[in-house]
Design a protein around this motif. Structure first.
Motif, PDB file in Angstrom:
ATOM      1  N   LYS A  47      -2.972  -3.143 -10.050  1.00  0.00           N
ATOM      2  CA  LYS A  47      -2.843  -2.871  -8.613  1.00  0.00           C
ATOM      3  C   LYS A  47      -3.996  -3.492  -7.824  1.00  0.00           C
ATOM      4  O   LYS A  47      -3.785  -4.049  -6.739  1.00  0.00           O
ATOM      5  CB  LYS A  47      -2.783  -1.366  -8.367  1.00  0.00           C
ATOM      6  CG  LYS A  47      -1.475  -0.728  -8.826  1.00  0.00           C
ATOM      7  CD  LYS A  47      -1.339   0.708  -8.353  1.00  0.00           C
ATOM      8  CE  LYS A  47      -2.283   1.627  -9.085  1.00  0.00           C
ATOM      9  NZ  LYS A  47      -2.053   3.045  -8.749  1.00  0.00           N
ATOM     10  N   LEU A  60       0.819  -1.217   0.000  1.00  0.00           N
ATOM     11  CA  LEU A  60       0.000   0.000   0.000  1.00  0.00           C
ATOM     12  C   LEU A  60       0.852   1.266   0.000  1.00  0.00           C
ATOM     13  O   LEU A  60       0.484   2.272  -0.615  1.00  0.00           O
ATOM     14  CB  LEU A  60      -0.944   0.003   1.205  1.00  0.00           C
ATOM     15  CG  LEU A  60      -2.088  -1.016   1.150  1.00  0.00           C
ATOM     16  CD1 LEU A  60      -2.887  -1.000   2.448  1.00  0.00           C
ATOM     17  CD2 LEU A  60      -3.000  -0.742  -0.047  1.00  0.00           C
ATOM     18  N   TYR A  72       1.303   0.471  -4.658  1.00  0.00           N
ATOM     19  CA  TYR A  72      -0.095   0.882  -4.813  1.00  0.00           C
ATOM     20  C   TYR A  72      -0.220   2.386  -5.019  1.00  0.00           C
ATOM     21  O   TYR A  72      -1.170   2.863  -5.658  1.00  0.00           O
ATOM     22  CB  TYR A  72      -0.906   0.459  -3.587  1.00  0.00           C
ATOM     23  CG  TYR A  72      -2.405   0.503  -3.811  1.00  0.00           C
ATOM     24  CD1 TYR A  72      -3.039  -0.483  -4.555  1.00  0.00           C
ATOM     25  CD2 TYR A  72      -3.182   1.548  -3.288  1.00  0.00           C
ATOM     26  CE1 TYR A  72      -4.410  -0.450  -4.765  1.00  0.00           C
ATOM     27  CE2 TYR A  72      -4.547   1.594  -3.497  1.00  0.00           C
ATOM     28  CZ  TYR A  72      -5.154   0.594  -4.247  1.00  0.00           C
ATOM     29  OH  TYR A  72      -6.511   0.644  -4.471  1.00  0.00           O
ATOM     30  N   LEU A 103      -3.632  -6.372  -5.053  1.00  0.00           N
ATOM     31  CA  LEU A 103      -4.114  -6.076  -3.706  1.00  0.00           C
ATOM     32  C   LEU A 103      -5.037  -7.176  -3.193  1.00  0.00           C
ATOM     33  O   LEU A 103      -4.909  -7.629  -2.047  1.00  0.00           O
ATOM     34  CB  LEU A 103      -4.846  -4.728  -3.702  1.00  0.00           C
ATOM     35  CG  LEU A 103      -5.415  -4.273  -2.358  1.00  0.00           C
ATOM     36  CD1 LEU A 103      -4.299  -4.094  -1.330  1.00  0.00           C
ATOM     37  CD2 LEU A 103      -6.211  -2.981  -2.517  1.00  0.00           C
TER      38      LEU A 103
END
Length: 403
Positions: free
Chosen positions: A302, A288, A292, A306
């Motif tokens: 992404k 993150l 990201y 994730l």
């Protein structure tokens, strides 16, 4: 600077340490020692330098050079063909700098060589091969193997990456089995090159955190960056370091090619390298705060990554991402030199097998050598390996060989 003399076992100097017998008086100096840098009896003169207005002149003697190598033997033959009363024959050398040629010529006359630096050793290696002085080439490789470290290893790897790539292009069938015309010397050189490259990549693995974040790394060519970052054995704390490395490298390449530092341009330059970080081995927090937030990856990529990191196994990777080792954790293997015999098979697997053509292969560790380079792997410790290990702790400033 101290001079290191490598004596044979039966040398009277070596034996004198264990015997009270009287040493023999030294013999007369060889003709090479007397005639080096001497115009007496000189029938050759080498004019050396790339610039015609800044040439250096070196006197030489055909009867000494003819025994040095096949290259010099051919030159000496041209002198014998001329009339005995003619003037000194001049030979133009425009592909070698005068300082390197001076080292070459001194070696042919005296069997002595002084290597001052890693960069000089690499240039000298290339020149000695061109002059067919393969024993000198081996000494250069020995020096490089002893002196390679985390500060210069990228310079060494980049040099031989380009060198072996050039050998492939010059040889038939794009194969590097022939780096010189003498079979025995060729086999020894390939083996020693293999040993040097394995050592360099061991250093890269061990010092990966420092090396991939260095300025030198950002200047490497695309295929060599890929060879390094594809490795499973890099000693890093987190894949964020790999992501930072490709971002730094792409920034440098954008500037080099006069492109704006946009995420779109970085992605275009990176190509497949964008998938070399092992994203699926990252923690959620690392992903993150790193990948990201970047626009190098597309929003779709992404989001898929994730979800996979969060544990959603229902999400399938797109085909263009499946071939990469996104979920393979790197494991650094600290191979001790005590296990050389056993580890040569495992540790040299990357250097001994042929390299992929730039396409990712999820079943194989990317080879550190250039495209199509194949070096022979041996289970037994080779002679050259023993020499390199035996000199491993010696600071090699000067090597003097006895006839």
């Amino acid at each position: 600077m101290d001079k290191i003399n490598l004596f044979e076992v039966n040398s009277p100097i070596a034996d004198s340490q264990h015997s009270d017998s009287k040493l023999d008086l030294p013999s007369a100096p060889s003709p090479g020692l007397v005639l080096y840098n001497n115009e007496e009896q000189a029938d050759l003169a080498f004019l050396v330098g790339q610039n015609d207005s800044k040439l250096w002149r070196f006197p030489a003697h055909s009867f000494i050079l003819e025994d040095a190598s096949s290259f010099f033997k051919a030159i000496a033959a041209t002198v014998k063909d001329k009339n005995s009363n003619s003037e000194t024959k001049e030979i133009r050398i425009n592909w070698c700098e005068h300082d390197i040629f001076d080292i070459i010529l001194k070696y042919t006359y005296t069997n002595e060589v002084v290597i001052k630096s890693v960069s000089e050793a690499m240039v000298l290696f290339n020149a000695s091969n061109s002059f067919c002085l393969y024993q000198l080439s081996k000494l250069c490789l020995t020096f490089l193997c002893n002196q390679s470290n985390d500060d210069n290893v990228l310079e060494v790897v980049a040099f031989f990456h380009n060198y072996l790539k050039h050998i492939c292009e010059m040889n038939a069938d794009n194969q590097p089995e022939k780096v010189c015309n003498e079979p025995a010397a060729n086999e020894d050189l390939l083996e020693m090159l293999n040993t040097l490259i394995i050592r360099c990549y061991d250093i890269i693995d061990y010092c990966a955190q420092k090396i991939i974040s260095s300025e030198g790394f950002s200047k490497l060519p695309y295929d060599l960056v890929g060879n390094i970052l594809w490795r499973d054995t890099l000693n890093i704390a987190t894949e964020l370091e790999i992501f930072a490395a490709i971002n730094q490298w792409s920034c440098q390449q954008c500037k080099k090619t006069c492109k704006e530092l946009t995420d779109k341009n970085k992605r275009e330059i990176l190509g497949e390298l964008v998938f070399y970080p092992r994203y699926l081995t990252m923690s959620l927090d690392d992903f993150l705060k790193g990948p990201y937030t970047s626009e190098i990856l597309t929003n779709e990529e992404k989001q898929i990554l994730l979800e996979k990191i969060k544990g959603n196994d229902q999400i399938q990777l797109p085909k263009h991402m499946e071939i990469f080792k996104l979920d393979v954790e790197r494991r650094f293997d600290d191979i001790s030199e005590d296990d050389d015999d056993d580890d040569d098979d495992e540790g040299s697997s990357d250097a001994a097998n042929s390299v992929s053509d730039g396409k990712a292969d999820k079943d194989k560790q990317k080879n550190p050598l250039p495209v199509n380079i194949q070096l022979k792997k041996k289970k037994k410790k080779s002679k050259s390996k023993k020499i390199l290990n035996g000199l491993g702790e010696v600071v090699l400033c000067v090597i003097k060989l006895l006839d």
